[in-house]
Design a protein around this motif. Structure first.
Motif, PDB file in Angstrom:
ATOM      1  N   GLY A  25      33.845 -10.908  32.747  1.00 19.80           N
ATOM      2  CA  GLY A  25      33.367 -12.298  32.769  1.00 19.80           C
ATOM      3  C   GLY A  25      32.272 -12.462  33.799  1.00 19.80           C
ATOM      4  N   GLY A  62      29.845 -15.237  33.844  1.00 16.94           N
ATOM      5  CA  GLY A  62      30.469 -16.548  33.989  1.00 16.94           C
ATOM      6  C   GLY A  62      30.227 -17.136  35.372  1.00 16.94           C
ATOM      7  N   PHE A  63      30.685 -18.351  35.534  1.00 19.45           N
ATOM      8  CA  PHE A  63      30.473 -19.112  36.775  1.00 19.45           C
ATOM      9  C   PHE A  63      31.059 -18.362  37.982  1.00 19.45           C
ATOM     10  CE2 PHE A  63      32.137 -23.199  39.006  1.00 19.45           C
ATOM     11  CZ  PHE A  63      31.103 -23.162  39.928  1.00 19.45           C
ATOM     12  N   ILE A  64      32.349 -18.074  37.935  1.00 20.27           N
ATOM     13  CA  ILE A  64      32.987 -17.428  39.086  1.00 20.27           C
ATOM     14  C   ILE A  64      32.618 -15.940  39.124  1.00 20.27           C
ATOM     15  CG2 ILE A  64      35.194 -16.923  40.226  1.00 20.27           C
ATOM     16  CD1 ILE A  64      36.341 -19.441  38.815  1.00 20.27           C
ATOM     17  N   GLY A  65      32.572 -15.305  37.943  1.00 21.93           N
ATOM     18  CA  GLY A  65      32.280 -13.869  37.873  1.00 21.93           C
ATOM     19  C   GLY A  65      30.934 -13.516  38.478  1.00 21.93           C
ATOM     20  N   ASP A 110      30.649  -8.624  29.991  1.00 25.76           N
ATOM     21  CA  ASP A 110      30.692  -9.980  29.422  1.00 25.76           C
ATOM     22  C   ASP A 110      30.315  -9.885  27.942  1.00 25.76           C
ATOM     23  OD1 ASP A 110      30.599 -12.906  31.137  1.00 25.76           O
ATOM     24  OD2 ASP A 110      30.106 -12.998  28.991  1.00 25.76           O
ATOM     25  N   SER A 154      30.316 -15.226  25.308  1.00 19.72           N
ATOM     26  CA  SER A 154      31.035 -16.057  24.331  1.00 19.72           C
ATOM     27  C   SER A 154      30.331 -17.411  24.183  1.00 19.72           C
ATOM     28  CB  SER A 154      32.479 -16.278  24.789  1.00 19.72           C
ATOM     29  OG  SER A 154      32.516 -17.245  25.815  1.00 19.72           O
ATOM     30  N   ALA A 193      30.320  -6.329  26.283  1.00 17.92           N
ATOM     31  CA  ALA A 193      31.534  -5.875  25.591  1.00 17.92           C
ATOM     32  C   ALA A 193      32.552  -6.993  25.553  1.00 17.92           C
ATOM     33  CB  ALA A 193      32.124  -4.672  26.324  1.00 17.92           C
ATOM     34  N   VAL A 228      36.395  -7.906  26.001  1.00 17.17           N
ATOM     35  CA  VAL A 228      37.565  -7.332  26.677  1.00 17.17           C
ATOM     36  C   VAL A 228      38.747  -7.119  25.737  1.00 17.17           C
ATOM     37  CG1 VAL A 228      37.031  -8.122  29.024  1.00 17.17           C
ATOM     38  CG2 VAL A 228      38.333  -9.621  27.497  1.00 17.17           C
ATOM     39  N   LEU A 259      38.090 -11.637  35.152  1.00 22.60           N
ATOM     40  CA  LEU A 259      37.854 -13.083  35.090  1.00 22.60           C
ATOM     41  C   LEU A 259      37.496 -13.556  33.680  1.00 22.60           C
ATOM     42  CD1 LEU A 259      35.688 -13.386  38.353  1.00 22.60           C
ATOM     43  CD2 LEU A 259      38.117 -13.885  38.111  1.00 22.60           C
ATOM     44  N   ALA A 304      37.602 -14.925  30.190  1.00 24.57           N
ATOM     45  CA  ALA A 304      38.616 -15.716  29.494  1.00 24.57           C
ATOM     46  C   ALA A 304      37.926 -16.776  28.664  1.00 24.57           C
ATOM     47  CB  ALA A 304      39.547 -16.407  30.491  1.00 24.57           C
ATOM     48  N   SER A 324      38.163 -20.495  28.410  1.00 25.39           N
ATOM     49  CA  SER A 324      38.766 -21.526  29.250  1.00 25.39           C
ATOM     50  C   SER A 324      38.608 -22.894  28.621  1.00 25.39           C
ATOM     51  CB  SER A 324      38.100 -21.533  30.626  1.00 25.39           C
ATOM     52  OG  SER A 324      38.106 -20.245  31.171  1.00 25.39           O
ATOM     53  N   THR A 364      41.323 -13.608  23.311  1.00 21.91           N
ATOM     54  CA  THR A 364      40.648 -13.234  24.559  1.00 21.91           C
ATOM     55  C   THR A 364      41.615 -13.208  25.738  1.00 21.91           C
ATOM     56  OG1 THR A 364      38.470 -14.018  23.889  1.00 21.91           O
ATOM     57  CG2 THR A 364      38.908 -13.994  26.232  1.00 21.91           C
ATOM     58  N   SER A 388      44.196 -16.619  37.024  1.00 20.66           N
ATOM     59  CA  SER A 388      45.095 -17.536  36.326  1.00 20.66           C
ATOM     60  C   SER A 388      44.489 -18.927  36.506  1.00 20.66           C
ATOM     61  CB  SER A 388      46.518 -17.418  36.867  1.00 20.66           C
ATOM     62  OG  SER A 388      47.369 -18.276  36.123  1.00 20.66           O
ATOM     63  N   TYR A 424      45.853 -23.133  26.408  1.00 19.55           N
ATOM     64  CA  TYR A 424      45.125 -22.420  27.476  1.00 19.55           C
ATOM     65  C   TYR A 424      46.085 -22.076  28.615  1.00 19.55           C
ATOM     66  CZ  TYR A 424      42.205 -21.907  31.645  1.00 19.55           C
ATOM     67  OH  TYR A 424      41.645 -21.459  32.817  1.00 19.55           O
ATOM     68  N   ARG A 428      29.934 -24.750  35.248  1.00 17.78           N
ATOM     69  CA  ARG A 428      30.058 -24.762  33.783  1.00 17.78           C
ATOM     70  C   ARG A 428      29.733 -26.117  33.181  1.00 17.78           C
ATOM     71  NH1 ARG A 428      35.909 -22.561  33.301  1.00 17.78           N
ATOM     72  NH2 ARG A 428      35.988 -24.146  31.687  1.00 17.78           N
TER      73      ARG A 428
HETATM   74  N1  LIG Z   1      36.153 -22.684  36.771  1.00 19.37           N
HETATM   75  C1  LIG Z   1      37.365 -23.172  37.006  1.00 19.37           C
HETATM   76  O1  LIG Z   1      37.522 -24.294  37.504  1.00 19.37           O
HETATM   77  C2  LIG Z   1      38.575 -22.359  36.681  1.00 19.37           C
HETATM   78  C3  LIG Z   1      39.829 -22.940  36.950  1.00 19.37           C
HETATM   79  C4  LIG Z   1      40.971 -22.202  36.644  1.00 19.37           C
HETATM   80  C5  LIG Z   1      40.871 -20.927  36.135  1.00 19.37           C
HETATM   81  N2  LIG Z   1      39.643 -20.411  35.878  1.00 19.37           N
HETATM   82  C6  LIG Z   1      39.591 -19.052  35.312  1.00 19.37           C
HETATM   83  O2  LIG Z   1      38.683 -18.280  36.073  1.00 19.37           O
HETATM   84  C7  LIG Z   1      38.011 -17.359  35.223  1.00 19.37           C
HETATM   85  C8  LIG Z   1      36.520 -17.532  35.330  1.00 19.37           C
HETATM   86  O3  LIG Z   1      36.209 -18.872  34.977  1.00 19.37           O
HETATM   87  P1  LIG Z   1      34.737 -19.432  34.927  1.00 19.37           P
HETATM   88  O4  LIG Z   1      34.799 -20.845  35.330  1.00 19.37           O
HETATM   89  O5  LIG Z   1      33.829 -18.491  35.617  1.00 19.37           O
HETATM   90  O6  LIG Z   1      34.500 -19.407  33.358  1.00 19.37           O
HETATM   91  P2  LIG Z   1      33.221 -18.934  32.533  1.00 19.37           P
HETATM   92  O7  LIG Z   1      33.493 -19.326  31.118  1.00 19.37           O
HETATM   93  O8  LIG Z   1      31.983 -19.421  33.160  1.00 19.37           O
HETATM   94  O9  LIG Z   1      33.284 -17.371  32.670  1.00 19.37           O
HETATM   95  C9  LIG Z   1      34.043 -16.531  31.832  1.00 19.37           C
HETATM   96  C10 LIG Z   1      33.121 -15.473  31.264  1.00 19.37           C
HETATM   97  O10 LIG Z   1      33.920 -14.634  30.431  1.00 19.37           O
HETATM   98  C11 LIG Z   1      33.137 -14.294  29.285  1.00 19.37           C
HETATM   99  N3  LIG Z   1      34.027 -13.973  28.191  1.00 19.37           N
HETATM  100  C12 LIG Z   1      34.729 -14.828  27.409  1.00 19.37           C
HETATM  101  N4  LIG Z   1      35.421 -14.142  26.483  1.00 19.37           N
HETATM  102  C13 LIG Z   1      35.144 -12.829  26.701  1.00 19.37           C
HETATM  103  C14 LIG Z   1      35.543 -11.634  26.053  1.00 19.37           C
HETATM  104  N5  LIG Z   1      36.395 -11.657  24.993  1.00 19.37           N
HETATM  105  N6  LIG Z   1      35.058 -10.451  26.508  1.00 19.37           N
HETATM  106  C15 LIG Z   1      34.196 -10.419  27.561  1.00 19.37           C
HETATM  107  N7  LIG Z   1      33.782 -11.522  28.207  1.00 19.37           N
HETATM  108  C16 LIG Z   1      34.257 -12.714  27.777  1.00 19.37           C
HETATM  109  C17 LIG Z   1      32.307 -15.520  28.994  1.00 19.37           C
HETATM  110  O11 LIG Z   1      31.133 -15.210  28.253  1.00 19.37           O
HETATM  111  C18 LIG Z   1      32.004 -16.040  30.400  1.00 19.37           C
HETATM  112  O12 LIG Z   1      30.740 -15.591  30.848  1.00 19.37           O
HETATM  113  C19 LIG Z   1      38.554 -17.602  33.821  1.00 19.37           C
HETATM  114  O13 LIG Z   1      39.604 -16.711  33.587  1.00 19.37           O
HETATM  115  C20 LIG Z   1      39.079 -19.021  33.893  1.00 19.37           C
HETATM  116  O14 LIG Z   1      40.076 -19.266  32.938  1.00 19.37           O
HETATM  117  C21 LIG Z   1      38.501 -21.090  36.141  1.00 19.37           C
END
Ligand SMILES: NC(=O)c1ccc[n+]([C@@H]2O[C@H](COP(=O)([O-])OP(=O)(O)OC[C@H]3O[C@@H](n4cnc5c(N)ncnc54)[C@H](O)[C@@H]3O)[C@@H](O)[C@H]2O)c1
Length: 322
Positions: free
Chosen positions: A7, A10-13, A31, A34, A60, A62, A84, A86, A88, A103, A128, A154, A190
């Motif tokens: 991920g 993604g934002f946190i990744g 990533d 998605s 790829a 996951v 990370l 997912a 979400s 996913t 989580s 979720y 996000r």
């Molecule tokens: N942002 C929040 O407030 C928050 C709160 C609770 C939990 N989380 C969890 O933290 C993690 C990161 O969250 P985020 O906010 O960065 O979300 P995000 O959606 O910005 O990042 C997730 C990344 O995973 C990638 N992804 C999705 N499905 C995939 C797959 N099958 N294979 C490979 N990559 C895939 C997406 O393209 C995305 O870039 C997630 O697991 C999310 O559920 C986030």
């Protein structure tokens, strides 16, 4: 040695990978871009990482078993994983439940199998969510509380991840840590989450719809604090094989109407708000107890919403060229 970050666009990744690269680590990032929200933002986050030495990116999924498990042959020096990736979002999981299980559950299982195959694995850290606290009424939420009443699919997938990890740690002697993140916001945030939705609505003069008639409280965590917390946890695996779970949140539950007022100040513009009844999948209030996290990792959140929201709005304006 290198670290696998899923991920990563993604934002946190992207934040976690950037911080790891900044301290000289090698990061293999995965990533699949998605379509949960506009991938253009994901490409933009990735651009900075791709320009950094030590970063390897692989597009790829996951949940695709074969290519994911083959990864360890190509990158034989992986010794830590930050998983990370997912799908979400609480509401969307009622609309398209299958992608969440594919996913978040199958993808998590593949990651556990991948981790099991790495003999030198030091630590498996995964995301989580505060959503697992579901219908719990006792606040603040403590990691040791029972969590068996998820309110959305979720949340159920995230809880399933925790349970599967518990089993793998027990069966295969893995060192694993789950992080329950609480509403993360900040630059590169996000577009499907409330801080971005509030900013966009206030800028455009459109209506913000508030569930629970506006009686919502959220523990809002600033991205830099979350990245620092994730690294602090990654760096301190359990001493012996085992699985732990921690809350990562600001430990300050904010009244959502006050949060909107901070956005109004940052934009110097009033929000238009429509109050609606509650939705069955959403939590009315979240609050993190982080005593364990602070005790075990010396981590405390530093950025308040009064500081963080103007920083987010600055980024929102520059990213959207406003
Ligand atoms: N942002 C929040 O407030 C928050 C709160 C609770 C939990 N989380 C969890 O933290 C993690 C990161 O969250 P985020 O906010 O960065 O979300 P995000 O959606 O910005 O990042 C997730 C990344 O995973 C990638 N992804 C999705 N499905 C995939 C797959 N099958 N294979 C490979 N990559 C895939 C997406 O393209 C995305 O870039 C997630 O697991 C999310 O559920 C986030």
């Amino acid at each position: 040695m290198s670290i696998l970050v899923t991920g990563v666009a993604g934002f946190i990744g992207a934040g976690v990978a950037g911080a790891l690269l900044a301290r000289g680590e090698t990061v293999v990032g995965i990533d699949n871009f998605s379509d949960q929200y506009d991938p253009v933002l994901k490409f933009a986050r990735l651009k900075g990482l791709r320009e950094t030495t030590g970063f390897i990116f692989l597009e790829a999924d996951v949940a695709e078993r074969e290519p994911m498990l083959a990864l360890t042959q190509k990158h034989g020096d992986l010794d830590r994983i930050v998983h990370l990736a997912a799908h979400s979002g609480v509401r969307q999981s009622m609309v398209d439940p299958y992608v969440y299980v594919q996913t978040n559950v199958m993808g998590h299982l593949v990651m556990l199998e991948l981790a099991r195959g790495i003999t030198e694995l030091k630590h498996f850290v995964y995301a989580s969510a505060s959503s697992v606290y579901g219908a719990n009424r006792k606040l603040p939420f403590v990691a040791a509380d029972r969590v068996d009443r998820p309110l959305s699919l979720y949340a159920a997938t995230k809880r399933a991840d925790e349970l599967m990890t518990e089993t793998y740690a027990h069966l295969y002697g893995m060192r694993a840590t789950g992080l329950r993140y609480f509403t993360v916001y900040g630059p590169w945030g996000r577009p499907d989450m409330s801080p971005y939705i509030f900013a966009k609505a206030i800028h455009e003069g459109s209506t913000i719809q508030l569930n629970h008639l506006g009686f919502i409280k959220r523990d809002c965590s600033y991205i830099d604090d979350i990245v620092a917390g994730t690294l602090a946890v990654l760096d301190k695996p359990p001493v012996d094989a085992g699985h732990r779970i921690y809350n990562l949140g600001a430990a300050r539950s904010e009244d959502i109407v006050q949060v909107i007022a901070l956005f109004e100040t940052a934009f110097a513009r009033k929000a238009i708000v429509e109050l609606r009844p509650g939705e069955p999948g959403t939590l009315q209030e979240t609050a993190a107890d982080i005593a364990d996290t602070t005790r075990d990792f010396g981590w405390t959140p530093k950025v308040t919403v009064e500081q963080g929201i103007p920083l987010f709005v600055d980024w929102f304006k520059s990213y959207n060229r406003l």
